[in-house]
Design an enzyme around this catalytic site. Structure first.
Site, PDB file in Angstrom:
ATOM      1  N   TYR A  95     -18.479  43.387  -6.946  1.00 14.61           N
ATOM      2  CA  TYR A  95     -18.959  43.045  -5.608  1.00 14.61           C
ATOM      3  C   TYR A  95     -20.090  43.940  -5.100  1.00 14.61           C
ATOM      4  O   TYR A  95     -21.033  43.436  -4.467  1.00 14.61           O
ATOM      5  CB  TYR A  95     -17.785  43.027  -4.625  1.00 14.61           C
ATOM      6  CG  TYR A  95     -16.977  41.755  -4.721  1.00 14.61           C
ATOM      7  CD1 TYR A  95     -17.307  40.638  -3.959  1.00 14.61           C
ATOM      8  CD2 TYR A  95     -15.901  41.656  -5.594  1.00 14.61           C
ATOM      9  CE1 TYR A  95     -16.576  39.460  -4.057  1.00 14.61           C
ATOM     10  CE2 TYR A  95     -15.166  40.488  -5.705  1.00 14.61           C
ATOM     11  CZ  TYR A  95     -15.506  39.393  -4.939  1.00 14.61           C
ATOM     12  OH  TYR A  95     -14.797  38.226  -5.044  1.00 14.61           O
ATOM     13  N   GLU A 138      -8.036  37.594  -4.314  1.00 13.12           N
ATOM     14  CA  GLU A 138      -8.059  37.594  -5.779  1.00 13.12           C
ATOM     15  C   GLU A 138      -7.043  38.579  -6.352  1.00 13.12           C
ATOM     16  O   GLU A 138      -6.361  38.279  -7.345  1.00 13.12           O
ATOM     17  CB  GLU A 138      -9.474  37.917  -6.260  1.00 13.12           C
ATOM     18  CG  GLU A 138     -10.449  36.771  -6.011  1.00 13.12           C
ATOM     19  CD  GLU A 138     -11.900  37.192  -5.941  1.00 13.12           C
ATOM     20  OE1 GLU A 138     -12.721  36.389  -5.470  1.00 13.12           O
ATOM     21  OE2 GLU A 138     -12.216  38.332  -6.344  1.00 13.12           O
ATOM     22  N   TYR A 191      -7.643  24.514 -14.705  1.00 16.82           N
ATOM     23  CA  TYR A 191      -8.496  24.862 -15.840  1.00 16.82           C
ATOM     24  C   TYR A 191      -8.143  26.255 -16.330  1.00 16.82           C
ATOM     25  O   TYR A 191      -7.385  26.992 -15.691  1.00 16.82           O
ATOM     26  CB  TYR A 191      -9.980  24.797 -15.449  1.00 16.82           C
ATOM     27  CG  TYR A 191     -10.320  25.478 -14.149  1.00 16.82           C
ATOM     28  CD1 TYR A 191     -10.505  26.853 -14.075  1.00 16.82           C
ATOM     29  CD2 TYR A 191     -10.465  24.736 -12.969  1.00 16.82           C
ATOM     30  CE1 TYR A 191     -10.826  27.478 -12.875  1.00 16.82           C
ATOM     31  CE2 TYR A 191     -10.780  25.350 -11.764  1.00 16.82           C
ATOM     32  CZ  TYR A 191     -10.959  26.717 -11.725  1.00 16.82           C
ATOM     33  OH  TYR A 191     -11.264  27.335 -10.531  1.00 16.82           O
ATOM     34  N   PRO A 273      -8.900  16.550 -16.890  1.00 14.04           N
ATOM     35  CA  PRO A 273      -7.781  16.999 -16.047  1.00 14.04           C
ATOM     36  C   PRO A 273      -6.871  15.869 -15.600  1.00 14.04           C
ATOM     37  O   PRO A 273      -5.693  16.100 -15.300  1.00 14.04           O
ATOM     38  CB  PRO A 273      -8.473  17.663 -14.851  1.00 14.04           C
ATOM     39  CG  PRO A 273      -9.823  17.066 -14.816  1.00 14.04           C
ATOM     40  CD  PRO A 273     -10.193  16.768 -16.233  1.00 14.04           C
TER      41      PRO A 273
END
Length: 393
Positions: A95, A138, A191, A273
């Site tokens: 970041y 995250e 995914y 998917p």
């Protein structure tokens, strides 16, 4: 938390971002990727070359500035970013690099008359605020995936156990963990991220899981793209027994439980998917309408498998639409582009349904318009991009 003055400055830059945001972000990427090679593997260079990635980030920055006083309205966007970051293993140390390059780009593109010290300081504070939000989300997701049964954090070695050619363009790859341990169960539609090294250059990619991971394997089904380095490597230089590093499954686009009729609409490799979604739905009594569009029968993957499912599951109705008839493959139900009139015939009579659709951007834009015109509620019409997100108009 930003001060009132800082938020006012951010709001004042919205017109500049509306008119010149893409140029600013293009400059940002050019600078960052040339000066910080350690972050290059995190970015798909094909998406850079096409302009898709700069456009997507420019739109994200614009949305952030527009909603600087109402960040709670960005929940869906933040969730999508967090899932993409986790799939590629974006870490807190990345970041500061992004932030420094973004502020430099603002200063260099806008010039000192506009990018005053106050503007740079406000955007620095705004970026740090956003970084804190993303890093927090995250970190929580990394920890959650590591603690789940079969989960892990970071990369994990997998071995290619099998590969199956599904069409003239698409091949499926089946991966098993090298340590023979359990694997994290993915939601149908998610995914998985992978890391590989080609000619000494590290690359990371996300690929949809095209089957439920209920047998100790992950399956991806990859279209061979002209000029695509990773897809061509997998198709031509990745034999059974090859090793690869995978990251835990991720993604906020997945099948949710419901009693409503389910409609799965795909174009081309967008089918992947929906296959896992179809498998999951057929484990229930839920009615399913499966609609797939392809250029022709030669590139239509998984047709035999879906036809077999339709024979064994009366709740499943399947429809195929080809752009053209190649004269060699089994016929489609419709030749030509998927029109609103044709879609109306293939949808359930009940419009209170859940629709999931994927494919090329133009295809998805048309499907979205058709579903809306046919009375499917907007909140029950969901789609996903196979790359940087964009607006569907």
């Amino acid at each position: 938390m930003l001060s009132r003055e800082e938020r006012a400055i951010i709001r004042s830059t919205v017109p500049l971002l509306e008119s010149g945001g893409e140029a600013l972000i293009t400059h940002f990427y050019r600078m960052m990727l040339s000066e910080y090679p350690q972050v290059r593997p995190l970015f798909n260079q094909a998406h850079q070359a096409s302009g898709d990635q700069p456009r997507a980030l420019a739109n994200g920055v614009l949305m952030y500035a527009r909603h600087i006083d109402q960040l709670d309205q960005l929940g869906d966007l933040v969730a999508k970013i967090v899932n993409k970051h986790v799939a590629l293993q974006i870490l807190p140390e990345h970041y500061p690099i992004v932030g420094a390059c973004l502020l430099r780009a603002i200063a260099e593109v806008l010039g000192e008359e506009i990018a005053t010290p106050q503007v740079i300081a406000a955007w620095g504070a705004a970026y740090n605020q956003l970084a804190d939000i993303l890093i927090g989300a995250e970190t929580g997701m990394y920890e959650q995936k590591a603690a789940a049964p079969g989960g892990w954090r970071g990369e994990r070695e997998f071995i290619l156990a099998a590969r199956v050619q599904e069409s003239s363009e698409i091949t499926s790859f089946y991966f098993e963990p090298a340590d023979k341990g359990a694997i994290l169960v993915a939601e149908p539609g998610q995914y998985i991220g992978m890391k590989l090294v080609l000619d000494g250059e590290e690359m990371r990619r996300n690929y949809s899981l095209s089957a439920l991971a209920d047998n100790g394997q992950y399956r991806i089904s990859v279209k061979r793209e002209p000029g695509g380095r990773v897809s061509n490597h997998l198709h031509h230089h990745f034999p059974i027994g090859s090793s690869i590093q995978l990251f835990p499954p991720s993604g906020d686009f997945f099948l949710t439980q419901s009693d409503k009729p389910l409609v799965l609409i795909s174009g081309g490799v967008g089918i992947t998917p929906t296959l896992a979604m179809l498998q999951a739905a057929l484990q229930t009594e839920r009615p399913v309408h499966f609609i797939h569009c392809a250029r022709n029968g030669g590139v239509h993957a998984f047709r035999d498998w879906i036809d077999d499912l339709a024979q064994r599951h009366p709740q499943l109705k399947r429809f195929y639409c080809y752009d053209e008839d190649d004269g060699l493959s089994p016929a489609a139900d419709k030749v030509g582009l998927l029109s609103q009139e044709q879609l109306a015939q293939w949808l359930p009579q009940q419009r209170d349904l859940d629709a999931y659709f994927l494919g090329p951007k133009g295809f998805m834009a048309a499907v979205k318009r058709h579903l809306k015109a046919l009375g499917v509620p907007d909140g029950q019409s969901r789609y996903e991009f196979f790359g940087p997100a964009a607006a569907l108009e």
